[in-house]
Write a protein that holds these residues in place. Structure first.
Motif, PDB file in Angstrom:
ATOM      1  N   GLN A  16       0.800  -1.225   0.000  1.00 40.81           N
ATOM      2  CA  GLN A  16       0.000   0.000   0.000  1.00 40.81           C
ATOM      3  C   GLN A  16       0.832   1.274   0.000  1.00 40.81           C
ATOM      4  O   GLN A  16       0.298   2.364  -0.186  1.00 40.81           O
ATOM      5  N   THR A  49       1.732   6.892  -0.726  1.00 43.22           N
ATOM      6  CA  THR A  49       0.725   5.839  -0.674  1.00 43.22           C
ATOM      7  C   THR A  49       0.465   5.341  -2.092  1.00 43.22           C
ATOM      8  O   THR A  49       0.826   5.994  -3.071  1.00 43.22           O
ATOM      9  N   HIS A  52      -5.903   5.199  -3.473  1.00 39.37           N
ATOM     10  CA  HIS A  52      -6.894   4.638  -2.559  1.00 39.37           C
ATOM     11  C   HIS A  52      -8.060   5.609  -2.404  1.00 39.37           C
ATOM     12  O   HIS A  52      -7.996   6.749  -2.861  1.00 39.37           O
ATOM     13  N   GLN A  92     -10.769   8.878  -5.279  1.00 34.39           N
ATOM     14  CA  GLN A  92      -9.474   8.217  -5.373  1.00 34.39           C
ATOM     15  C   GLN A  92      -8.365   9.261  -5.341  1.00 34.39           C
ATOM     16  O   GLN A  92      -8.427  10.279  -6.030  1.00 34.39           O
ATOM     17  N   TRP A  94      -3.929   9.977  -3.675  1.00 27.75           N
ATOM     18  CA  TRP A  94      -2.729   9.487  -3.011  1.00 27.75           C
ATOM     19  C   TRP A  94      -2.143  10.608  -2.171  1.00 27.75           C
ATOM     20  O   TRP A  94      -2.448  11.772  -2.384  1.00 27.75           O
ATOM     21  N   THR A 119     -11.187   1.717   3.754  1.00 24.93           N
ATOM     22  CA  THR A 119     -10.219   2.197   2.769  1.00 24.93           C
ATOM     23  C   THR A 119     -10.102   1.146   1.679  1.00 24.93           C
ATOM     24  O   THR A 119      -9.883  -0.026   1.973  1.00 24.93           O
ATOM     25  N   THR A 120     -10.263   1.579   0.439  1.00 23.12           N
ATOM     26  CA  THR A 120     -10.086   0.682  -0.705  1.00 23.12           C
ATOM     27  C   THR A 120      -8.738   0.999  -1.332  1.00 23.12           C
ATOM     28  O   THR A 120      -8.519   2.116  -1.819  1.00 23.12           O
ATOM     29  N   TRP A 121      -7.820   0.042  -1.291  1.00 23.82           N
ATOM     30  CA  TRP A 121      -6.482   0.220  -1.845  1.00 23.82           C
ATOM     31  C   TRP A 121      -6.449  -0.219  -3.289  1.00 23.82           C
ATOM     32  O   TRP A 121      -7.021  -1.245  -3.652  1.00 23.82           O
ATOM     33  N   HIS A 124      -0.271   1.125  -7.232  1.00 23.32           N
ATOM     34  CA  HIS A 124       0.734   2.117  -6.858  1.00 23.32           C
ATOM     35  C   HIS A 124       0.750   3.247  -7.877  1.00 23.32           C
ATOM     36  O   HIS A 124       0.476   3.035  -9.060  1.00 23.32           O
TER      37      HIS A 124
END
Length: 133
Positions: A16, A49, A52, A92, A94, A119-121, A124
Motif C-alpha cells: 500500500q 501511498t 486509494h 481516489q 494518493w 479504505t479501498t487500496w 501504486h
C-alpha cells in the motif's frame, strides 16, 4: 477516563506504500458504535501511498514538512504545516512527502459499517503521477 497505552510504531506495508512510511495510532475505537480512527503518519522524503479511497472520506492535517496529494485528474496539491485537506467519500487519491523532505500528517477517518471497506487500496502511483508529468 483512560490513558491510552503506548502502541509501537509500525512500518506500513509495501503493498500500500512506496518508500518508508510509519504509523502511530492516536485514537482507535473502544466500543462497537465508535468509528473514529486518528493516526500520525510519517513519510520519508518521496515516500507515498498507493491510489486509494475512503468510504466515508478523510481529513488530513499536515504537521511537518510538505505533503503532496494527487487526484485522478492529474492535479497535485501541496499542503503545508497547519493546513488540513479534506478528501470526500469515494474520491481516489494518493498522499506523499515532497521530494527531499520528511512529512508528517494526522489522518482522521471514520470506519465504515464493514471496517474492511473503510479504505479501498488500488494500484501504486507512477513516478510520472508523483512528479505531475
Amino acid at each position: 477516563m483512560i490513558i491510552e497505552p503506548a502502541v509501537p510504531t509500525t512500518l506500513n506495508p509495501p503493498a500500500q506504500f512506496a518508500g518508508d512510511v510509519w504509523l502511530d495510532p492516536i485514537a482507535l475505537p473502544h466500543e462497537p458504535d465508535q468509528r473514529m480512527v486518528v493516526v500520525t503518519v510519517r513519510f520519508a522524503p518521496g515516500a507515498r501511498t498507493a491510489w486509494h479511497s475512503h468510504e466515508l472520506g478523510q481529513y488530513v492535517r499536515v504537521t511537518q514538512g510538505v505533503a503532496r496529494f494527487g487526484g485522478r485528474d492529474g492535479s497535485i496539491i501541496e499542503v503545508h504545516p497547519g493546513q488540513t485537506l479534506y478528501t470526500p467519500p469515494g474520491e481516489q487519491h494518493w498522499h506523499a512527502a515532497a521530494p527531499g523532505v520528511f512529512m508528517e500528517h494526522i489522518a482522521m477517518v471514520q470506519s465504515g459499517d464493514d471496517p474492511a471497506t473503510t479504505t479501498t487500496w488500488l494500484e501504486h502511483i507512477t513516478d510520472d503521477e508523483y512528479n505531475g508529468s
